[in-house]
Design a protein around this motif. Structure first.
Motif, PDB file in Angstrom:
ATOM      1  N   ARG A 141      16.344  -1.832  -5.355  1.00  0.00           N
ATOM      2  CA  ARG A 141      16.346  -1.164  -4.053  1.00  0.00           C
ATOM      3  C   ARG A 141      15.041  -1.339  -3.304  1.00  0.00           C
ATOM      4  NH1 ARG A 141      15.510   1.655  -8.149  1.00  0.00           N
ATOM      5  NH2 ARG A 141      13.848   3.169  -8.383  1.00  0.00           N
ATOM      6  N   THR A 142      13.950  -1.612  -4.003  1.00  0.00           N
ATOM      7  CA  THR A 142      12.647  -1.742  -3.338  1.00  0.00           C
ATOM      8  C   THR A 142      12.372  -3.166  -2.901  1.00  0.00           C
ATOM      9  OG1 THR A 142      11.501  -2.116  -5.450  1.00  0.00           O
ATOM     10  CG2 THR A 142      11.734   0.166  -4.695  1.00  0.00           C
ATOM     11  N   SER A 143      13.330  -4.065  -3.081  1.00  0.00           N
ATOM     12  CA  SER A 143      13.193  -5.456  -2.658  1.00  0.00           C
ATOM     13  C   SER A 143      14.225  -5.750  -1.577  1.00  0.00           C
ATOM     14  CB  SER A 143      13.410  -6.407  -3.848  1.00  0.00           C
ATOM     15  OG  SER A 143      12.431  -6.207  -4.844  1.00  0.00           O
ATOM     16  N   PRO A 144      13.952  -6.712  -0.689  1.00  0.00           N
ATOM     17  CA  PRO A 144      14.894  -7.018   0.398  1.00  0.00           C
ATOM     18  C   PRO A 144      16.094  -7.816  -0.114  1.00  0.00           C
ATOM     19  CG  PRO A 144      13.006  -8.498   0.509  1.00  0.00           C
ATOM     20  CD  PRO A 144      12.707  -7.507  -0.589  1.00  0.00           C
ATOM     21  N   VAL A 145      17.017  -7.122  -0.746  1.00  0.00           N
ATOM     22  CA  VAL A 145      18.229  -7.740  -1.291  1.00  0.00           C
ATOM     23  C   VAL A 145      19.436  -7.034  -0.688  1.00  0.00           C
ATOM     24  CG1 VAL A 145      19.547  -8.320  -3.358  1.00  0.00           C
ATOM     25  CG2 VAL A 145      17.039  -8.265  -3.460  1.00  0.00           C
ATOM     26  N   LEU A 146      20.277  -7.787  -0.015  1.00  0.00           N
ATOM     27  CA  LEU A 146      21.493  -7.241   0.586  1.00  0.00           C
ATOM     28  C   LEU A 146      22.690  -7.701  -0.232  1.00  0.00           C
ATOM     29  CD1 LEU A 146      23.145  -5.832   2.766  1.00  0.00           C
ATOM     30  CD2 LEU A 146      22.984  -7.917   4.153  1.00  0.00           C
ATOM     31  N   TRP A 147      23.446  -6.741  -0.708  1.00  0.00           N
ATOM     32  CA  TRP A 147      24.668  -7.006  -1.466  1.00  0.00           C
ATOM     33  C   TRP A 147      25.851  -6.808  -0.536  1.00  0.00           C
ATOM     34  CZ3 TRP A 147      23.763  -8.185  -6.664  1.00  0.00           C
ATOM     35  CH2 TRP A 147      22.464  -7.904  -7.112  1.00  0.00           C
ATOM     36  N   THR A 148      26.683  -7.830  -0.401  1.00  0.00           N
ATOM     37  CA  THR A 148      27.871  -7.708   0.434  1.00  0.00           C
ATOM     38  C   THR A 148      29.073  -8.093  -0.400  1.00  0.00           C
ATOM     39  OG1 THR A 148      26.561  -8.287   2.391  1.00  0.00           O
ATOM     40  CG2 THR A 148      28.946  -8.354   2.605  1.00  0.00           C
ATOM     41  N   LEU A 149      29.955  -7.128  -0.591  1.00  0.00           N
ATOM     42  CA  LEU A 149      31.103  -7.286  -1.479  1.00  0.00           C
ATOM     43  C   LEU A 149      32.384  -7.139  -0.665  1.00  0.00           C
ATOM     44  CD1 LEU A 149      29.784  -4.866  -4.251  1.00  0.00           C
ATOM     45  CD2 LEU A 149      29.316  -7.322  -4.032  1.00  0.00           C
ATOM     46  N   ALA A 150      33.344  -7.998  -0.923  1.00  0.00           N
ATOM     47  CA  ALA A 150      34.611  -7.944  -0.206  1.00  0.00           C
ATOM     48  C   ALA A 150      35.750  -7.902  -1.206  1.00  0.00           C
ATOM     49  CB  ALA A 150      34.762  -9.156   0.716  1.00  0.00           C
ATOM     50  N   GLY A 151      36.735  -7.059  -0.948  1.00  0.00           N
ATOM     51  CA  GLY A 151      37.857  -6.982  -1.874  1.00  0.00           C
ATOM     52  C   GLY A 151      38.998  -6.156  -1.317  1.00  0.00           C
ATOM     53  N   ARG A 152      40.094  -6.197  -2.027  1.00  0.00           N
ATOM     54  CA  ARG A 152      41.265  -5.415  -1.657  1.00  0.00           C
ATOM     55  C   ARG A 152      41.049  -3.949  -2.044  1.00  0.00           C
ATOM     56  NH1 ARG A 152      45.892  -9.614  -4.062  1.00  0.00           N
ATOM     57  NH2 ARG A 152      45.135 -11.440  -2.906  1.00  0.00           N
ATOM     58  N   PRO A 153      41.793  -3.038  -1.448  1.00  0.00           N
ATOM     59  CA  PRO A 153      41.693  -1.625  -1.868  1.00  0.00           C
ATOM     60  C   PRO A 153      41.888  -1.509  -3.373  1.00  0.00           C
ATOM     61  CG  PRO A 153      43.005  -1.811   0.127  1.00  0.00           C
ATOM     62  CD  PRO A 153      42.733  -3.224  -0.327  1.00  0.00           C
ATOM     63  N   ASP A 154      41.077  -0.687  -3.998  1.00  0.00           N
ATOM     64  CA  ASP A 154      41.010  -0.616  -5.463  1.00  0.00           C
ATOM     65  C   ASP A 154      41.529   0.734  -5.948  1.00  0.00           C
ATOM     66  OD1 ASP A 154      40.396  -0.771  -8.110  1.00  0.00           O
ATOM     67  OD2 ASP A 154      38.216  -0.869  -7.852  1.00  0.00           O
ATOM     68  N   PRO A 155      42.773   0.774  -6.411  1.00  0.00           N
ATOM     69  CA  PRO A 155      43.320   2.069  -6.869  1.00  0.00           C
ATOM     70  C   PRO A 155      42.521   2.674  -8.018  1.00  0.00           C
ATOM     71  CG  PRO A 155      45.059   0.423  -6.631  1.00  0.00           C
ATOM     72  CD  PRO A 155      43.765  -0.304  -6.501  1.00  0.00           C
ATOM     73  N   ALA A 156      41.892   1.807  -8.842  1.00  0.00           N
ATOM     74  CA  ALA A 156      41.118   2.316  -9.979  1.00  0.00           C
ATOM     75  C   ALA A 156      39.767   2.876  -9.551  1.00  0.00           C
ATOM     76  CB  ALA A 156      40.921   1.211 -11.013  1.00  0.00           C
ATOM     77  N   GLY A 157      39.382   2.643  -8.302  1.00  0.00           N
ATOM     78  CA  GLY A 157      38.126   3.198  -7.801  1.00  0.00           C
ATOM     79  C   GLY A 157      36.881   2.491  -8.295  1.00  0.00           C
ATOM     80  N   GLN A 158      37.013   1.268  -8.831  1.00  0.00           N
ATOM     81  CA  GLN A 158      35.832   0.593  -9.376  1.00  0.00           C
ATOM     82  C   GLN A 158      34.868   0.169  -8.276  1.00  0.00           C
ATOM     83  OE1 GLN A 158      37.913  -2.412 -11.640  1.00  0.00           O
ATOM     84  NE2 GLN A 158      37.879  -1.185 -13.491  1.00  0.00           N
ATOM     85  N   ALA A 159      35.413  -0.283  -7.138  1.00  0.00           N
ATOM     86  CA  ALA A 159      34.538  -0.637  -6.019  1.00  0.00           C
ATOM     87  C   ALA A 159      33.786   0.588  -5.519  1.00  0.00           C
ATOM     88  CB  ALA A 159      35.357  -1.253  -4.892  1.00  0.00           C
ATOM     89  N   GLU A 160      34.492   1.703  -5.468  1.00  0.00           N
ATOM     90  CA  GLU A 160      33.850   2.941  -5.005  1.00  0.00           C
ATOM     91  C   GLU A 160      32.750   3.379  -5.973  1.00  0.00           C
ATOM     92  OE1 GLU A 160      37.020   2.284  -4.877  1.00  0.00           O
ATOM     93  OE2 GLU A 160      37.331   2.326  -2.704  1.00  0.00           O
ATOM     94  N   GLU A 161      32.937   3.141  -7.269  1.00  0.00           N
ATOM     95  CA  GLU A 161      31.898   3.476  -8.242  1.00  0.00           C
ATOM     96  C   GLU A 161      30.636   2.655  -7.996  1.00  0.00           C
ATOM     97  OE1 GLU A 161      33.246   3.066 -12.230  1.00  0.00           O
ATOM     98  OE2 GLU A 161      34.849   4.547 -12.040  1.00  0.00           O
ATOM     99  N   ILE A 162      30.802   1.376  -7.667  1.00  0.00           N
ATOM    100  CA  ILE A 162      29.647   0.526  -7.369  1.00  0.00           C
ATOM    101  C   ILE A 162      28.908   1.064  -6.148  1.00  0.00           C
ATOM    102  CG2 ILE A 162      28.972  -1.776  -6.583  1.00  0.00           C
ATOM    103  CD1 ILE A 162      31.296  -2.871  -8.297  1.00  0.00           C
ATOM    104  N   VAL A 163      29.657   1.415  -5.117  1.00  0.00           N
ATOM    105  CA  VAL A 163      29.037   1.939  -3.892  1.00  0.00           C
ATOM    106  C   VAL A 163      28.354   3.270  -4.174  1.00  0.00           C
ATOM    107  CG1 VAL A 163      29.493   2.782  -1.569  1.00  0.00           C
ATOM    108  CG2 VAL A 163      30.650   0.731  -2.396  1.00  0.00           C
ATOM    109  N   ALA A 164      29.010   4.135  -4.953  1.00  0.00           N
ATOM    110  CA  ALA A 164      28.416   5.445  -5.251  1.00  0.00           C
ATOM    111  C   ALA A 164      27.114   5.287  -6.032  1.00  0.00           C
ATOM    112  CB  ALA A 164      29.407   6.286  -6.044  1.00  0.00           C
ATOM    113  N   SER A 165      27.059   4.335  -6.962  1.00  0.00           N
ATOM    114  CA  SER A 165      25.834   4.117  -7.731  1.00  0.00           C
ATOM    115  C   SER A 165      24.696   3.662  -6.833  1.00  0.00           C
ATOM    116  CB  SER A 165      26.082   3.066  -8.827  1.00  0.00           C
ATOM    117  OG  SER A 165      27.051   3.516  -9.747  1.00  0.00           O
ATOM    118  N   ALA A 166      25.028   2.869  -5.810  1.00  0.00           N
ATOM    119  CA  ALA A 166      23.991   2.362  -4.907  1.00  0.00           C
ATOM    120  C   ALA A 166      23.611   3.381  -3.848  1.00  0.00           C
ATOM    121  CB  ALA A 166      24.468   1.075  -4.245  1.00  0.00           C
ATOM    122  N   ALA A 167      24.584   4.188  -3.400  1.00  0.00           N
ATOM    123  CA  ALA A 167      24.365   5.071  -2.253  1.00  0.00           C
ATOM    124  C   ALA A 167      23.266   6.089  -2.502  1.00  0.00           C
ATOM    125  CB  ALA A 167      25.669   5.774  -1.889  1.00  0.00           C
ATOM    126  N   ARG A 168      23.035   6.428  -3.775  1.00  0.00           N
ATOM    127  CA  ARG A 168      21.986   7.408  -4.078  1.00  0.00           C
ATOM    128  C   ARG A 168      20.589   6.833  -3.843  1.00  0.00           C
ATOM    129  NH1 ARG A 168      25.761   8.474  -8.364  1.00  0.00           N
ATOM    130  NH2 ARG A 168      24.694   6.975  -9.714  1.00  0.00           N
TER     131      ARG A 168
END
Length: 943
Positions: free
Chosen positions: A180-207
């Motif tokens: 997070r302290t380095s200029p790194v942009l992560w851009t992820l694209a995918g279909r809606p995820d019923p298992a919520g795995q994409a949302e888990e990745i976003v939640a881990s980063a959002a903090r």
């Protein structure tokens, strides 16, 4: 490889198919943004995030989500174009459906491809060969990305996130926050995820860093019509507008209709049908050989090799050239130079679903055979096996077992799934079934699925296997029961299996060792020691390494639980020689002997060879080392890092004890609110691992808090509860807590409890005559019980040889108060002053403040300047270690190079850096460097 789309204006209807199947018009050498019709707001939001990362130097993450064909790939390609224009180094990858279980295959596509690959192919292959832990592997990836981001911003873009493999998903949960302290942009694209795995990745980063969620819905009618005009190069008539309404706002389907892939009917009108029906119509016009070639490719995946498809067709590549040319001419396939690629996965799926299900299974089975014959790894063939195997297929079972063994070190959960599937395919109650079941028990246990492992084992045992198999299964279940803290059940099962004749020597040796390990948690440590020595002899005779490790582990546990530090060190040193993974246990055993020189040397050794160590346990050993030396800030950071790593891999081993220690550190500092939070966390984690050791540790911490709150009666009662846990637990108190327990007992007027504790300390010292801390604390305990200043003077003298400043400070404080009560004021002030300074130097501000109160009462000069507490924010709020890390990072060091200079792990550097950023309210290394440059003269950066 995806082709980026650049902005431009179309004036002629000539062009090519771009990402997401959008027909991109050419004019003057430029490509239009026709694929972005209706996505202007999303583009601006993403462009703002790119600019923010470049400007601030801190990380960011964007998630693009939507249904297939909605334009995710096109928008992702636009992000790549904008980032390159902003000076970013780009890593671009695409997860593949048939590679979704191959460890790290998805991120490999990102770090190996792009304008400047983050890792060379050879470096990545070497990384994959030498890894043996998920945490270690992710840290090495972080170092490579961090190094690149030190010179220019980095974009890591991954398409089709829904098909990312488990190890890549694990890394994506860790890396954005880690970087997070380095200029790194992560851009992820995918279909809606019923298992919520994409949302888990976003939640881990959002903090930790800015995140943007970009949901892509259907395009408006206006945008679809603009897209049609871009494609046709002219205004569309009513007939075409009516047709486009059938696309439901999906740009891919709209363009497919416009491009004619839906075919025509007898009147020449476009057919407004579903994509599958349209592709079927198009396929009917192909040669039979071309259709078969496309179907073989669809079985292999969206991207496939020409030779692989030819092999599946049963023909030589040369004879399939006409079929390849026709497939390319139709626009169904592209050739990227390395492999053939369906232009969109929806097209591949449309071809694939027209293959009869029974034929699909057979083709997948043939594809697996071809991959294995061509020398691919077993895991590469597994996706086809999973789709094509039938019950009783022993070839498939063998392949799944090999793949599970290969991936077990980095993705144990995947290994467990594979071998469980193999168990379902194996013929029941046959020798192979039991062999696979034994492997399943091991993999499930390693994956933390112990209850499932136990259930699997009991199901196998219920089928009455042969005696030798019965013994092997019980031995395999031993590790499961130990991980579940079911020592008594482990003992019972081991003894039951040993009572049955017919076991092979290796299985018998393992069972004997497991029995000894179980007995180490009981009250009769003499019997446990005898059992361990017998197990060691049996393991040596059988020549079984695993049994040898188990026997030494049991003997080490027995010695440790008996408080025999020298014997424990001997056992754990022998154990780490056989298996370096047990080096943390040897390091802690050196600490119990007051041998900090050896523990420090071994910690250095571990830092040089971190790939072969248990990362979290090494941090536990480092934290114990720092705590012993009175480095409270470093110890707290080490234990916090250890807990984070255990959370990452979901294996909570030392979290209860770490929270107990951190709570006591907070109390020493005077931070009662934080101490209370750690107590609550320890109590919550105790419900997960309620073993005797954890229970006693939490009970004692509750006693400490009760005393701090003024409830002496409750504090004494909690200490009695600890005593009632049995002899096994007493060594925990005797290494540094017994003096505190005795003071509480005396304060509560329970002299008998205090005497019992002092007697235990004396017995512990007698077992460890060469350990200054043990002998000094025994004298201190007796001096407290007898209220004898001369005995307390002896304890201070004995503890001069101890490397533990907090133990020396506590003994000096007890002596000072006893001398003060005896009217020996000058000697009392000297002892209290010494204790005060030792506590203050360690950061134990609350303990130092209490001694200052005693000094004030004795009329001594104030020493408050030595124990001024740090502010909450600003440079002055940083600990000494945080300042060292901050200066090194500001000088341009990476986490790895800073860790090497400070002789700590990169994980610990990351913890210090996170804390420093929070206290300084900065978000990037650039901001940190600017702040540090504005400070006065630099402080030293090395220990």
């Amino acid at each position: 490889m995806l082709s980026p789309v650049s902005a431009g204006v179309s004036t002629a209807p000539t062009g090519e198919y771009g990402p997401e199947g959008v027909y991109v018009m050419r004019s003057g050498g430029l490509l239009t943004c026709s694929g972005l019709r209706g996505r202007e707001a999303e583009r601006e939001e993403l462009q703002a995030l790119i600019a923010s990362v470049a400007r601030t130097g801190c990380g960011g993450l964007a998630l693009l989500q939507g249904e297939p064909g909605i334009g995710k790939t096109t928008l992702l390609a636009e992000v790549v174009t904008m980032a390159r224009a902003a000076g970013f180094s780009v890593g671009l990858g695409k997860a593949e459906e048939l590679h979704r279980i191959v460890p790290l295959s998805s991120l490999a596509a990102c770090v190996l491809h792009g304008d400047q690959p983050l890792l060379s192919g050879d470096a990545f292959a070497d990384l994959a060969r030498n890894q043996d832990q998920r945490i270690w592997l992710v840290e090495r990836l972080a170092e490579a990305i961090e190094a690149r981001a030190g010179s220019k911003p980095v974009l890591i873009a991954l398409d089709d996130l829904q098909w990312a493999d488990p190890l890549s998903r694990f890394a994506l949960k860790q890396l954005p926050a880690r970087l997070r302290t380095s200029p790194v942009l992560w851009t992820l694209a995918g279909r809606p995820d019923p298992a919520g795995q994409a949302e888990e990745i976003v939640a881990s980063a959002a903090r930790e860093l800015p995140t943007v969620a970009v949901p892509l819905g259907p395009l408006s009618r206006v945008a679809i019509r603009q897209l049609a005009e871009d494609t046709l190069g002219a205004a569309v008539d009513e007939r075409v507008r009516d047709l486009l309404d059938g696309a439901g706002g999906n740009p891919f389907l709209a363009v497919e209709m416009l491009a004619g892939l839906g075919g025509t009917d007898s009147s020449g009108d476009l057919v407004p049908s579903t994509l599958v029906v349209g592709v079927r119509g198009r396929l009917r016009s192909l040669q039979a050989g071309t259709l078969r070639f496309l179907q073989m490719g669809a079985v292999l995946g969206r991207g496939f090799g020409f030779h692989a498809a030819a092999a599946l067709c049963g023909q030589s590549p040369a004879t399939l050239i006409p079929a390849l040319e026709e497939a390319l001419h139709t626009g169904l396939l592209d050739d990227d130079g390395d492999q053939l690629v369906f232009r969109h996965d929806l097209l591949r799926q449309a071809v694939y679903v027209d293959i009869p299900p029974s034929a699909r299974k057979a083709l997948h089975r043939e594809a697996a055979r071809h991959l294995v014959a061509a020398g691919h790894r077993p895991i590469d063939a597994v996706p086809h096996v999973l789709r094509g195997a039938l019950p009783g297929d022993e070839e498939a079972v063998a392949l799944l077992r090999r793949a599970a063994e290969d991936v077990l070190p980095v993705t144990p959960d995947l290994a467990a799934d594979l071998v469980t599937r193999a168990l379902e395919l194996a013929p029941p109650a046959r020798p192979l079934w039991f062999d696979v079941g034994e492997q399943a028990i091991v993999c499930l246990t390693r994956a933390g699925r112990s209850r499932e492992a136990l259930s699997t084992g009991d199901r196998l045992l219920a089928c009455r296997p042969p005696l030798d198999v019965f013994s092997r299964l019980q031995a395999a279940l031993g590790g499961t029961l130990w991980s579940m803290d079911l020592a008594e059940e482990l003992r019972r099962r081991a003894e039951s299996a040993l009572a049955v004749t017919g076991a092979a020597p290796q299985a018998e040796a393992k069972l004997t060792a497991l029995r000894a390990l179980a007995l180490s948690r009981g009250d009769d440590l003499v019997a446990a020691r005898k059992a361990g020595e017998a197990a060691l002899r049996a393991a040596t005779a059988a020549g079984d390494r695993e049994a040898h490790v188990l026997a030494l582990c049991g003997l080490g546990e027995v010695a440790q639980n008996a408080g025999e530090s020298a014997v424990a060190l001997e056992r754990f040193a022998a154990l780490s020689t056989i298996d370096p993974a047990f080096l943390p246990e040897e390091i802690v055993a050196h600490l119990h002997m007051d041998d900090f020189a050896s523990s420090g040397r071994l910690l250095l050794q571990a830092a040089d060879d971190a790939g072969s160590m248990r990362q979290a346990m090494m941090l536990w050993a480092q934290g114990q080392h720092d705590l012993g030396l009175g480095r409270l800030d470093d110890a707290d950071a080490g234990f916090a890092t250890m807990e984070r790593l255990e959370d990452d891999v979901q294996v909570p081993v030392q979290q209860v004890n770490a929270r107990v220690i951190r709570s006591r550190i907070a109390l020493l500092r005077g931070d009662r609110e934080t101490a209370r939070k750690h107590l609550t966390a320890a109590q919550e984690r105790l419900t997960v691992k309620p073993n005797p050791g954890n229970t006693a540790a939490v009970r004692f911490l509750e006693a400490v808090h009760a005393e701090t709150d003024g409830d002496i009666e409750l504090a004494v009662d909690k200490i009695r509860q600890v005593q009632q846990e049995g002899f096994f637990m007493r060594w925990r108190l005797l290494r540094g807590w017994v003096d505190s327990a005795i003071r509480t007992a005396l304060c509560g007027a329970d002299h008998a409890l205090a005497e019992d504790l002092a007697a235990q300390a004396r017995a512990h010292a007698e077992s460890n005559p060469g350990v200054p801390t043990a002998t000094g604390i025994a004298a201190q305990a007796l001096g407290l019980v007898k209220n004898d200043p001369s005995l307390l003077e002896d304890s201070v003298a004995l503890l001069k040889a101890s490397p533990r400043p907090l133990a020396r400070a506590a003994a000096s404080a007890d002596l000072g108060r006893a001398l003060l009560a005896a009217g020996r004021r000058p000697q009392a002030v000297a002892a209290l002053t010494q204790a005060h300074d030792l506590f203050a130097e360690s950061g134990a501000h609350a303990a130092a403040a209490r001694l200052q109160h005693d000094l004030d009462g004795a009329g001594a000069g104030s020493r408050r300047a030595a124990c001024i507490q740090r502010p909450v924010q600003g440079w002055g709020a940083l600990t000494a270690s945080e300042k060292k890390v901050a200066r090194l990072i500001a000088e341009g060091h990476t986490n790895r190079s800073a860790a090497d200079l400070l002789v700590v792990s990169p994980h610990t550097v990351n913890t210090h850096l996170t804390s420093a950023f929070r206290k300084l309210t900065v978000n990037s290394r650039v901001q940190l460097a600017n702040l540090v440059r504005a400070l006065p003269d630099a402080e030293p950066t090395r220990r």
